[in-house]
Scaffold this motif. Structure first.
Motif, PDB file in Angstrom:
ATOM      1  N   ALA A   1     -25.063  12.913   3.024  1.00  0.00           N
ATOM      2  CA  ALA A   1     -24.760  11.479   3.086  1.00  0.00           C
ATOM      3  C   ALA A   1     -23.931  11.045   1.872  1.00  0.00           C
ATOM      4  N   GLY A   2     -23.023  11.909   1.440  1.00  0.00           N
ATOM      5  CA  GLY A   2     -22.129  11.598   0.336  1.00  0.00           C
ATOM      6  C   GLY A   2     -22.733  11.718  -1.052  1.00  0.00           C
ATOM      7  N   LYS A   3     -24.011  12.093  -1.130  1.00  0.00           N
ATOM      8  CA  LYS A   3     -24.688  12.208  -2.420  1.00  0.00           C
ATOM      9  C   LYS A   3     -24.908  13.673  -2.768  1.00  0.00           C
ATOM     10  N   PRO A   4     -24.535  14.104  -4.006  1.00  0.00           N
ATOM     11  CA  PRO A   4     -24.760  15.508  -4.376  1.00  0.00           C
ATOM     12  C   PRO A   4     -26.247  15.842  -4.393  1.00  0.00           C
ATOM     13  N   VAL A   5     -26.595  16.953  -3.743  1.00  0.00           N
ATOM     14  CA  VAL A   5     -27.994  17.356  -3.633  1.00  0.00           C
ATOM     15  C   VAL A   5     -28.224  18.769  -4.171  1.00  0.00           C
ATOM     16  N   VAL A   6     -27.239  19.646  -4.022  1.00  0.00           N
ATOM     17  CA  VAL A   6     -27.389  21.043  -4.436  1.00  0.00           C
ATOM     18  C   VAL A   6     -26.162  21.463  -5.242  1.00  0.00           C
ATOM     19  N   LEU A   7     -26.419  22.140  -6.353  1.00  0.00           N
ATOM     20  CA  LEU A   7     -25.359  22.797  -7.105  1.00  0.00           C
ATOM     21  C   LEU A   7     -25.614  24.294  -7.027  1.00  0.00           C
ATOM     22  N   ASP A   8     -24.663  25.021  -6.478  1.00  0.00           N
ATOM     23  CA  ASP A   8     -24.727  26.476  -6.438  1.00  0.00           C
ATOM     24  C   ASP A   8     -23.829  27.026  -7.532  1.00  0.00           C
ATOM     25  N   ALA A   9     -24.407  27.793  -8.443  1.00  0.00           N
ATOM     26  CA  ALA A   9     -23.646  28.514  -9.457  1.00  0.00           C
ATOM     27  C   ALA A   9     -23.594  29.961  -8.985  1.00  0.00           C
ATOM     28  N   ILE A  10     -22.425  30.385  -8.507  1.00  0.00           N
ATOM     29  CA  ILE A  10     -22.254  31.665  -7.836  1.00  0.00           C
ATOM     30  C   ILE A  10     -21.484  32.626  -8.739  1.00  0.00           C
ATOM     31  N   VAL A  11     -21.948  33.869  -8.788  1.00  0.00           N
ATOM     32  CA  VAL A  11     -21.255  34.915  -9.542  1.00  0.00           C
ATOM     33  C   VAL A  11     -21.028  36.088  -8.594  1.00  0.00           C
ATOM     34  N   ILE A  12     -19.768  36.528  -8.508  1.00  0.00           N
ATOM     35  CA  ILE A  12     -19.421  37.667  -7.664  1.00  0.00           C
ATOM     36  C   ILE A  12     -18.514  38.620  -8.447  1.00  0.00           C
ATOM     37  N   PRO A  13     -18.642  39.920  -8.215  1.00  0.00           N
ATOM     38  CA  PRO A  13     -17.796  40.889  -8.919  1.00  0.00           C
ATOM     39  C   PRO A  13     -16.335  40.752  -8.492  1.00  0.00           C
ATOM     40  N   ALA A  14     -15.428  40.595  -9.434  1.00  0.00           N
ATOM     41  CA  ALA A  14     -14.009  40.418  -9.128  1.00  0.00           C
ATOM     42  C   ALA A  14     -13.443  41.614  -8.369  1.00  0.00           C
ATOM     43  N   VAL A  15     -13.930  42.810  -8.654  1.00  0.00           N
ATOM     44  CA  VAL A  15     -13.403  44.010  -8.014  1.00  0.00           C
ATOM     45  C   VAL A  15     -13.624  43.992  -6.497  1.00  0.00           C
ATOM     46  N   ARG A  16     -14.656  43.328  -6.026  1.00  0.00           N
ATOM     47  CA  ARG A  16     -14.955  43.274  -4.594  1.00  0.00           C
ATOM     48  C   ARG A  16     -14.186  42.166  -3.884  1.00  0.00           C
ATOM     49  N   PHE A  17     -13.583  41.235  -4.655  1.00  0.00           N
ATOM     50  CA  PHE A  17     -12.906  40.084  -4.066  1.00  0.00           C
ATOM     51  C   PHE A  17     -11.492  39.933  -4.640  1.00  0.00           C
ATOM     52  N   PRO A  18     -10.632  40.943  -4.446  1.00  0.00           N
ATOM     53  CA  PRO A  18      -9.290  40.894  -5.033  1.00  0.00           C
ATOM     54  C   PRO A  18      -8.476  39.722  -4.496  1.00  0.00           C
ATOM     55  N   GLY A  19      -7.794  39.051  -5.405  1.00  0.00           N
ATOM     56  CA  GLY A  19      -6.926  37.940  -5.015  1.00  0.00           C
ATOM     57  C   GLY A  19      -7.626  36.626  -4.772  1.00  0.00           C
TER      58      GLY A  19
END
Length: 148
Positions: free
Chosen positions: A30-48
């Motif tokens: 409803a336009g109000k922030p409820v969840v903050l996801d702080a995500i970390v992923i290995p750069a080698v698995r996600f090129p570009g």
């Protein structure tokens, strides 16, 4: 972009100092922030991967992993607790630093229990509840620290 720290080394199976992407994703209801996801992923698995690619995704984050990188998340392991947010997190969610929040530490794994994502979610449950309906398999290793 950053460098893997000790926690990321343990949970993602990367070497300390290895390049990782750090993503902050705010979910709103409803336009109000409820969840903050702080995500970390290995750069080698996600090129570009770039912020523009991440923001322009058409579906879910896991859908992006699958469609663009061929990575299927098949298991997740979560640990839940209560905590007070730090100032930057509180600011992004529009709450005070003394607000009790639900924190969720998640490790997402692809096939062969290979970890591909470490996610810390901060959830404001003042007006909402968190529902988790996950399959439990006693023999799985997803989410367990690697080398530790």
């Amino acid at each position: 972009m950053g460098k893997a720290n000790r926690e990321e080394e343990l949970h993602l199976g990367v070497s300390r100092g290895e390049p990782v992407f750090r993503i902050h994703n705010v979910l709103k209801l409803a336009g109000k922030p409820v969840v903050l996801d702080a995500i970390v992923i290995p750069a080698v698995r996600f090129p570009g991967l770039s912020e523009a690619i991440f923001r322009a995704r058409e579906g879910t984050i896991y859908g992006l992993y699958q469609a663009r990188y061929g990575i299927n998340v098949v298991r997740i392991s979560e640990r839940l607790s209560a905590a007070h947010p730090d100032a930057p997190t509180a600011d992004l969610l529009g709450v005070g630093i003394s607000t009790p929040m639900l924190t969720i530490k998640r490790v997402a794994c692809t096939y062969h229990d290979t970890p591909v994502e470490l996610r810390t979610s901060w959830v404001n449950t003042e007006s909402h509840e968190y529902l988790s309906d996950l399959w439990k398999n006693e023999t799985r290793k997803c989410g367990e620290p690697i080398n530790g």
